[in-house]
Design a protein around this motif. Sequence first.
Motif, PDB file in Angstrom:
ATOM      1  N   GLY A  11      46.356  10.812 -31.499  1.00 28.37           N
ATOM      2  CA  GLY A  11      45.440  11.515 -31.711  1.00 28.37           C
ATOM      3  C   GLY A  11      44.087  10.619 -32.006  1.00 28.37           C
ATOM      4  N   LEU A  12      44.641   9.975 -33.330  1.00 28.88           N
ATOM      5  CA  LEU A  12      44.100   8.741 -33.780  1.00 28.88           C
ATOM      6  C   LEU A  12      43.763   7.722 -32.684  1.00 28.88           C
ATOM      7  CD1 LEU A  12      45.093   8.661 -37.879  1.00 28.88           C
ATOM      8  CD2 LEU A  12      42.758   9.645 -36.751  1.00 28.88           C
ATOM      9  N   LEU A  13      44.852   7.520 -32.583  1.00 33.05           N
ATOM     10  CA  LEU A  13      44.412   5.521 -31.225  1.00 33.05           C
ATOM     11  C   LEU A  13      43.699   6.281 -30.704  1.00 33.05           C
ATOM     12  CD1 LEU A  13      47.818   4.814 -31.782  1.00 33.05           C
ATOM     13  CD2 LEU A  13      46.509   3.349 -32.796  1.00 33.05           C
ATOM     14  N   ASP A  14      43.381   7.199 -29.743  1.00 35.17           N
ATOM     15  CA  ASP A  14      42.518   7.455 -28.663  1.00 35.17           C
ATOM     16  C   ASP A  14      41.639   8.040 -29.331  1.00 35.17           C
ATOM     17  OD1 ASP A  14      45.311   7.982 -26.846  1.00 35.17           O
ATOM     18  OD2 ASP A  14      45.681   9.912 -26.678  1.00 35.17           O
ATOM     19  N   ALA A  15      41.289   8.627 -30.690  1.00 35.50           N
ATOM     20  CA  ALA A  15      39.860   8.791 -31.253  1.00 35.50           C
ATOM     21  C   ALA A  15      39.321   7.186 -31.541  1.00 35.50           C
ATOM     22  CB  ALA A  15      40.102   9.800 -32.449  1.00 35.50           C
ATOM     23  N   TYR A  16      39.657   6.431 -31.221  1.00 34.40           N
ATOM     24  CA  TYR A  16      39.909   4.950 -31.703  1.00 34.40           C
ATOM     25  C   TYR A  16      38.975   4.184 -30.860  1.00 34.40           C
ATOM     26  CZ  TYR A  16      39.018  -0.353 -32.800  1.00 34.40           C
ATOM     27  OH  TYR A  16      39.237  -1.303 -32.715  1.00 34.40           O
ATOM     28  N   ASP A  64      35.437   2.788 -36.915  1.00 32.91           N
ATOM     29  CA  ASP A  64      36.624   2.415 -37.430  1.00 32.91           C
ATOM     30  C   ASP A  64      37.861   3.575 -38.178  1.00 32.91           C
ATOM     31  OD1 ASP A  64      36.343  -0.497 -36.247  1.00 32.91           O
ATOM     32  OD2 ASP A  64      34.949  -0.900 -38.123  1.00 32.91           O
ATOM     33  N   ARG A  65      37.184   4.124 -38.913  1.00 34.62           N
ATOM     34  CA  ARG A  65      38.015   5.065 -40.189  1.00 34.62           C
ATOM     35  C   ARG A  65      39.315   5.311 -39.424  1.00 34.62           C
ATOM     36  NH1 ARG A  65      34.025   9.273 -40.806  1.00 34.62           N
ATOM     37  NH2 ARG A  65      33.560   9.449 -39.001  1.00 34.62           N
ATOM     38  N   ALA A  66      39.030   5.531 -38.404  1.00 35.97           N
ATOM     39  CA  ALA A  66      40.140   6.597 -37.330  1.00 35.97           C
ATOM     40  C   ALA A  66      41.330   5.092 -37.218  1.00 35.97           C
ATOM     41  CB  ALA A  66      40.005   6.438 -35.721  1.00 35.97           C
ATOM     42  N   LEU A  67      40.710   4.178 -37.041  1.00 38.33           N
ATOM     43  CA  LEU A  67      41.870   2.848 -36.775  1.00 38.33           C
ATOM     44  C   LEU A  67      42.962   2.633 -38.336  1.00 38.33           C
ATOM     45  CD1 LEU A  67      43.308   0.535 -35.574  1.00 38.33           C
ATOM     46  CD2 LEU A  67      41.429  -0.668 -35.824  1.00 38.33           C
ATOM     47  N   ASP A  68      41.688   2.869 -39.102  1.00 39.25           N
ATOM     48  CA  ASP A  68      41.942   2.930 -40.753  1.00 39.25           C
ATOM     49  C   ASP A  68      43.501   3.430 -40.832  1.00 39.25           C
ATOM     50  OD1 ASP A  68      42.215   1.097 -42.839  1.00 39.25           O
ATOM     51  OD2 ASP A  68      41.117   2.951 -43.795  1.00 39.25           O
ATOM     52  N   VAL A  80      37.461  13.178 -37.594  1.00 33.90           N
ATOM     53  CA  VAL A  80      38.367  11.896 -38.168  1.00 33.90           C
ATOM     54  C   VAL A  80      37.565  11.681 -39.937  1.00 33.90           C
ATOM     55  CG1 VAL A  80      37.910   9.182 -38.239  1.00 33.90           C
ATOM     56  CG2 VAL A  80      38.461  10.710 -36.064  1.00 33.90           C
ATOM     57  N   GLY A  81      36.202  11.911 -39.976  1.00 30.08           N
ATOM     58  CA  GLY A  81      35.390  12.376 -41.424  1.00 30.08           C
ATOM     59  C   GLY A  81      36.444  13.116 -42.454  1.00 30.08           C
TER      60      GLY A  81
END
Length: 940
Positions: free
Chosen positions: A426-431, A437-441, A148-149
Amino acid sequence: MAPPLSRRSLLQAAALAAATPAVSLAATGRAAAAVQEATPVAAAPSSWTVQPFALDDVALRPGIFADKRQLMLDHARGYDVNRLLQVFRANAGLSTGGAVAPGGWEGLDGEANGNLRGHYTGHFLTMLSQAYAGTGEQVFVDKIRTMVGALTDVREALRKDPAVLSVGGKFGTAVENVRGSYQYVDLPAAVLQGASAITLSAWVKPAHDGNWARVFDFGNDNTRYMYLAARNAGGVPRFAITTSGPGGEQALNGTTALPLHQWSHLAVTIAGGTGTLYVNGTAVARNTAMSLTPAALGALANNWLGRSNFSTDPVFAGAYDEFNVWSRALNAAEIGQLQNSRAADASAGHGDLASYAFDETRGGTFADASGRGLTATLRRTWGAPSHPGFLAAYPETQFIELESRTTPDYTKVWAPYYTAHKILRGLLDAYAATDDDRALDLASGMCDWMYSRLSRLPESTLQRMWGIFSSGEFGGIVEAICDLHTITGKAEHLALAKLFDLDRLIDACAANTDILDGLHANQHIPIFTGYVRLYDETGEERYLTSAKHFWDMVVPHRMYGIGGTSTQEFWKARDVIAGTISATTAETCCAYNMLKLSRTLFFHEQDPKYMDYYERALYNQVLGSKQDKPDAEKPLVTYFIGLTPGHVRDYTPKQGTTCCEGTGMESATKYQDSVYFAKSDGSALYVNLYSPSTLTWAEKGVTVTQTTAYPREQSSTLTFGGGRASFTLRLRVPSWATAGFRVTVNGGAVSGTPRPGSYFSVSRTWRAGDTVRVTMPFRTRVEKALDDPSLQTLFHGPVNLVARDSATEYLKVGLYRDAGLSGDLSASLKPVSGKPLHFTLDGREWAPFFEGTEDPTHAYFRRSEPKVVFGGRDAGVANPAKTDGTTLLDEVWAGAPFRNKGALVARVRSTVDAWVAAGLLSRADGDKVVSTAGAASYQP
């Protein structure tokens, strides 16, 4: 009653109670209408009458699922995620740290030039998120946060103009253009100044061996230009100048290829009709009939380092140091001096037309030391993203070109919105897993960007796009967008979901008109999971109705015994099964997505058929698609599962990064997701699968531990823990459980008659220590191909059995000779000692499909019953058949189960009489058949 779900399930994440935002973007009529009508949604869809539990509410216990998962968890723990991030970092012009992309579909050298790159990163994020939810291990969180970073850094870099990537150079620092960054250096128009004599000199360190990548190219178009390619079609450097296109090129060709990842010095001189090409100080080519010079080219618009005036040529990948241009031809000695020192320190001095040392370590420009002030600028060939939310591992041009594309060509455009879906999911699941919050953003930004593109397109364009095979494939993106909307409450996000309506498909399926013949299967299955979610968000019935009808068009009409569907990725005509069996049958992604659709439909209507299918596909194709051995580099998951005779499963297709490896990674880390569901009001608990597991139902304050070796065991025990709670336990009675289904509570039998293909209910106040025992004897049965009854597949309870044999013809198998009164064919199989669910039949071993071996297998066989035999007793009569292949014995045993021997003999007599009357059997032979049936002994 609060839903039985934690925050780690995005489908149940609480929506923000924010006001509907205003819309500033132009929109299509459909999108605008959706924006006007959208309102924030509740924590879980009100249309769901049952709800799933989060993965961290259900713990897997030892068994076949835990064993398969462990193999994938080990892969996830050990794999370097920087390899996945390589394509994203390259696209943004960031350092890749020497990471090597996985290959296959992930990387520029993969199929179709890697046009699907980035999809695998999304799958991996989902796998890591599920792995963390299922195990709680910190290693998975650490990997998620690394990814995510990195993606956050990538988006930030894409938002800005490209910046210098400074690396070690030949004489100090150099600038690197990472392969996949599509970056080049743009020089001012006056750089050549119409010189009639010239020297161009550069140090280059190529990172890729692609032909025709330019060291420099000065030109207007494909007619007037002057270039130096690091490799021509023969793999050696080539200089050319022309005023009349390729046919008029005056050229200099090298003799050997430039080494990769090493510094090489290239120089070209032109003066007095002679051109010379130098490589590392040695003249390797000379042309004494070179009449053209830069003066003949006139004013040029495109003066580039690393980019070609031919748009199909690759961008130069590698590093530059010391680019100089002189308005004279340096001599050989001067060229030789440049091998060991900067130009400024050699007798030639700085180039008087242009001189770039590439000493910059930041910014996006390069200073000119010639004294002419010709500052160069680092640029991308594709410009910049149209919206700051853009995130991908390739340029936005993939999405732009799709908007005008009318025909499929995955070498040009390969499912960019499909790839966007995988990244978004993948980002939603990571969030959901980490609360980062970076994943959601990132996820929200992606949808903002998609809305900004798609909402401006005419409805006709959208319909055309989504109907194009492969290029227009968008996977389950609608589901992911709806899930995001439950979190953000942004009206644009719901409007975006509706922009993926494929009306021709929705309307046909809503009307129960089967138009699936010829469609790409996995392009369309996940669409309907999304449409069900759109029903949840909008209440539009056509979405749900079309999904239900669609499911019925696949099951059983296009389903193989293992639950899979499609051949060579496509659907053929309805009810054609035998006629479609091939080595490329049953794409694994299709099974994954059919499970998701079945599950989602069950939330709305608790029809047992959905969970019957779920068990079939999960316990057979999905489990069998994962190889039973560890591997650090690849997930070892099939793409296709061939059902041809003697097929050997390929667990490393296309270098191991296909869509099916991606969904295979996900499947192996969420085996527990549908074992239990809860009634939305908390009044009932559904036990859908008999799988060793422990459920923690926090809202009820109870735990349910299921102890079983199923399907190696034909029973399961559920033990309650925690406090007291009143609810109905609904136990799935599989449709195949025709030999009985017995339930006891604390040792006492529960009254009632469980019906195969239903749920059996037990209502009471449950207390700690209560035990429920479920027993369901397996029967052995066959399932016939819909278009060829003689082609069959064998099941023992829920388990598909395959013969292990290297023969490439369909095996001929007889099973009636020892059939019991129940119709059970188990007596024909001899259990193998010490190997559960392994049998021998006619000297051949039969094993569960779910075992991930590389043995040649036969999932289908040719049923062969040449003689009439009852209870092992041969009647001495050939088994006659009708024109459709149905035999006398088929019709007799179609009447099973029989309550006693007399009922069986009566069935034989009536069948014989009918066949004699039809002229299909002689009376004398018919009497022998009846007599043999009466004399034989049968097991129950």
